[in-house]
Design a protein around this motif. Structure first.
Motif, mmCIF file in Angstrom:
data_model
loop_
_atom_site.group_PDB
_atom_site.id
_atom_site.type_symbol
_atom_site.label_atom_id
_atom_site.label_comp_id
_atom_site.label_asym_id
_atom_site.label_seq_id
_atom_site.Cartn_x
_atom_site.Cartn_y
_atom_site.Cartn_z
ATOM 1 N N TYR A 73 0.830 -1.207 0.000
ATOM 2 C CA TYR A 73 0.000 0.000 0.000
ATOM 3 C C TYR A 73 0.868 1.262 0.000
ATOM 4 C CZ TYR A 73 -3.622 -3.357 1.141
ATOM 5 O OH TYR A 73 -4.469 -4.423 1.115
ATOM 6 N N VAL A 74 1.931 1.216 0.769
ATOM 7 C CA VAL A 74 2.855 2.352 0.809
ATOM 8 C C VAL A 74 3.508 2.527 -0.559
ATOM 9 C CG1 VAL A 74 4.990 3.239 1.841
ATOM 10 C CG2 VAL A 74 3.252 2.167 3.291
ATOM 11 N N SER A 75 3.917 1.428 -1.168
ATOM 12 C CA SER A 75 4.524 1.486 -2.504
ATOM 13 C C SER A 75 3.554 2.070 -3.522
ATOM 14 C CB SER A 75 4.959 0.092 -2.958
ATOM 15 O OG SER A 75 5.965 -0.395 -2.116
ATOM 16 N N GLU A 76 2.290 1.697 -3.425
ATOM 17 C CA GLU A 76 1.273 2.218 -4.342
ATOM 18 C C GLU A 76 1.119 3.729 -4.183
ATOM 19 O OE1 GLU A 76 -1.475 2.322 -7.352
ATOM 20 O OE2 GLU A 76 -0.198 0.645 -6.770
ATOM 21 N N LEU A 77 1.092 4.194 -2.942
ATOM 22 C CA LEU A 77 0.975 5.634 -2.702
ATOM 23 C C LEU A 77 2.177 6.376 -3.263
ATOM 24 C CD1 LEU A 77 -0.451 8.087 -1.492
ATOM 25 C CD2 LEU A 77 0.766 7.618 0.643
ATOM 26 N N VAL A 78 3.355 5.846 -3.051
ATOM 27 C CA VAL A 78 4.564 6.487 -3.572
ATOM 28 C C VAL A 78 4.485 6.576 -5.091
ATOM 29 C CG1 VAL A 78 7.062 6.214 -3.844
ATOM 30 C CG2 VAL A 78 6.009 5.873 -1.605
ATOM 31 N N THR A 79 3.993 5.540 -5.732
ATOM 32 C CA THR A 79 3.834 5.542 -7.191
ATOM 33 C C THR A 79 2.837 6.608 -7.623
ATOM 34 O OG1 THR A 79 4.301 3.180 -7.252
ATOM 35 C CG2 THR A 79 3.228 4.117 -9.182
ATOM 36 N N ILE A 80 1.730 6.731 -6.907
ATOM 37 C CA ILE A 80 0.714 7.738 -7.231
ATOM 38 C C ILE A 80 1.290 9.137 -7.076
ATOM 39 C CG2 ILE A 80 -1.457 8.773 -6.432
ATOM 40 C CD1 ILE A 80 -2.327 5.868 -5.699
ATOM 41 N N ILE A 81 2.015 9.368 -6.001
ATOM 42 C CA ILE A 81 2.602 10.683 -5.749
ATOM 43 C C ILE A 81 3.589 11.041 -6.852
ATOM 44 C CG2 ILE A 81 4.145 11.966 -4.216
ATOM 45 C CD1 ILE A 81 2.748 10.485 -1.873
ATOM 46 N N LYS A 82 4.395 10.069 -7.279
ATOM 47 C CA LYS A 82 5.381 10.333 -8.327
ATOM 48 C C LYS A 82 4.712 10.697 -9.647
ATOM 49 C CE LYS A 82 9.281 7.668 -6.647
ATOM 50 N NZ LYS A 82 10.169 6.542 -6.884
ATOM 51 N N LYS A 83 3.503 10.175 -9.884
ATOM 52 C CA LYS A 83 2.813 10.432 -11.140
ATOM 53 C C LYS A 83 2.063 11.759 -11.142
ATOM 54 C CE LYS A 83 2.113 5.621 -12.434
ATOM 55 N NZ LYS A 83 1.132 4.558 -12.633
ATOM 56 N N GLN A 84 1.987 12.428 -10.005
ATOM 57 C CA GLN A 84 1.236 13.672 -9.936
ATOM 58 C C GLN A 84 1.802 14.695 -10.906
ATOM 59 O OE1 GLN A 84 1.293 14.838 -5.839
ATOM 60 N NE2 GLN A 84 -0.540 13.688 -5.362
ATOM 61 N N ARG A 85 0.899 15.413 -11.505
ATOM 62 C CA ARG A 85 1.294 16.415 -12.481
ATOM 63 C C ARG A 85 1.722 17.703 -11.808
ATOM 64 N NH1 ARG A 85 -2.774 15.940 -17.541
ATOM 65 N NH2 ARG A 85 -2.371 13.755 -17.935
ATOM 66 N N LEU A 86 2.480 18.472 -12.554
ATOM 67 C CA LEU A 86 2.864 19.796 -12.079
ATOM 68 C C LEU A 86 1.714 20.764 -12.335
ATOM 69 C CD1 LEU A 86 6.502 20.070 -13.492
ATOM 70 C CD2 LEU A 86 5.832 19.601 -11.138
ATOM 71 N N SER A 87 1.576 21.742 -11.472
ATOM 72 C CA SER A 87 0.570 22.784 -11.674
ATOM 73 C C SER A 87 0.982 23.650 -12.865
ATOM 74 C CB SER A 87 0.460 23.652 -10.423
ATOM 75 O OG SER A 87 1.654 24.399 -10.253
ATOM 76 N N ASN A 88 0.038 24.431 -13.367
ATOM 77 C CA ASN A 88 0.353 25.345 -14.471
ATOM 78 C C ASN A 88 1.462 26.314 -14.072
ATOM 79 O OD1 ASN A 88 -1.515 24.150 -16.134
ATOM 80 N ND2 ASN A 88 -3.120 25.643 -15.714
ATOM 81 N N ALA A 89 1.409 26.792 -12.828
ATOM 82 C CA ALA A 89 2.443 27.717 -12.352
ATOM 83 C C ALA A 89 3.804 27.027 -12.325
ATOM 84 C CB ALA A 89 2.086 28.243 -10.966
ATOM 85 N N ALA A 90 3.837 25.766 -11.903
ATOM 86 C CA ALA A 90 5.103 25.033 -11.848
ATOM 87 C C ALA A 90 5.652 24.802 -13.255
ATOM 88 C CB ALA A 90 4.920 23.708 -11.114
ATOM 89 N N ILE A 91 4.778 24.490 -14.196
ATOM 90 C CA ILE A 91 5.218 24.305 -15.585
ATOM 91 C C ILE A 91 5.767 25.619 -16.132
ATOM 92 C CG2 ILE A 91 4.402 23.852 -17.944
ATOM 93 C CD1 ILE A 91 2.449 21.786 -16.642
#
Length: 192
Positions: A73-91
């Motif tokens: 479950y922890v590994s799955e969360l880490v994978t989800i967090i890594k896939k998060q997109r950058l905000s428009n401001a961050a881009i």
């Protein structure tokens, strides 16, 4: 009360962990051995209760670690967090850094017209940009540049793949910048 204090201290110490010596200083205990005894009792009590994390001891340093049962479950969360997109401001900020590197926060703020400190810090944490030097100007601001993660995130191999740079002139119309060389960098650590 000591168990609550120890729990909070181990949590706050994160990856560094809490040593007997640190606990002795915080609790103002008589000796390191008495602090060590408190940590051992805390570890045993904590690990006998039902928690998703356990207390581990590594060379007299106590840390929280996930239990084996929740690893997937922890590994799955880490994978989800890594896939998060950058905000428009961050881009936007990442693009500014890519085109203008090395660049300071104040220069980024001036280009964007808004404060960008939080966005810059987010990009630093995510590893999209990095500190590349210090400007030799008053205040010696930190200069930023893009990292290999920037190229991975935007799926490009070099800055040459970025679109041609355009900027607003004073009238608000787009105008090509003839004298700006996108591909040469002032970074000293970059191989030619």
């Amino acid at each position: 009360m000591n168990n609550k204090i120890i729990e909070a201290l181990i949590y706050i110490q994160g990856e560094e962990g809490l040593s007997s010596e640190q606990l002795q200083k915080v609790l103002k205990s008589e000796s390191i051995s008495s602090a060590r005894a408190l940590l051992k009792v805390f570890k045993e009590k904590w690990n006998n209760e039902q928690h998703g994390i356990k207390v581990e001891e590594f060379n007299d340093v106590y840390k929280f670690a996930t239990i084996k049962d929740v690893k997937d479950y922890v590994s799955e969360l880490v994978t989800i967090i890594k896939k998060q997109r950058l905000s428009n401001a961050a881009i936007e900020v990442a693009g500014i850094v890519a085109y203008k590197q090395p660049i300071s926060k104040s220069q980024i703020n001036k280009i964007r017209g808004v404060a960008s400190e939080i966005v810059v810090n987010t990009l630093l944490i995510k590893g999209i940009i990095e500190e590349v030097g210090i400007a030799q100007t008053p205040g010696n601001p930190i200069l930023y540049g893009v990292t290999a993660k920037f190229y991975d995130y935007f799926k490009i191999k070099s800055l040459h793949e970025l679109p041609n740079l355009k900027e607003f002139d004073d009238t608000g119309e787009y105008e090509s910048i003839e004298d700006f060389d996108l591909y040469s960098s002032q970074r000293e650590d970059q191989d030619e």
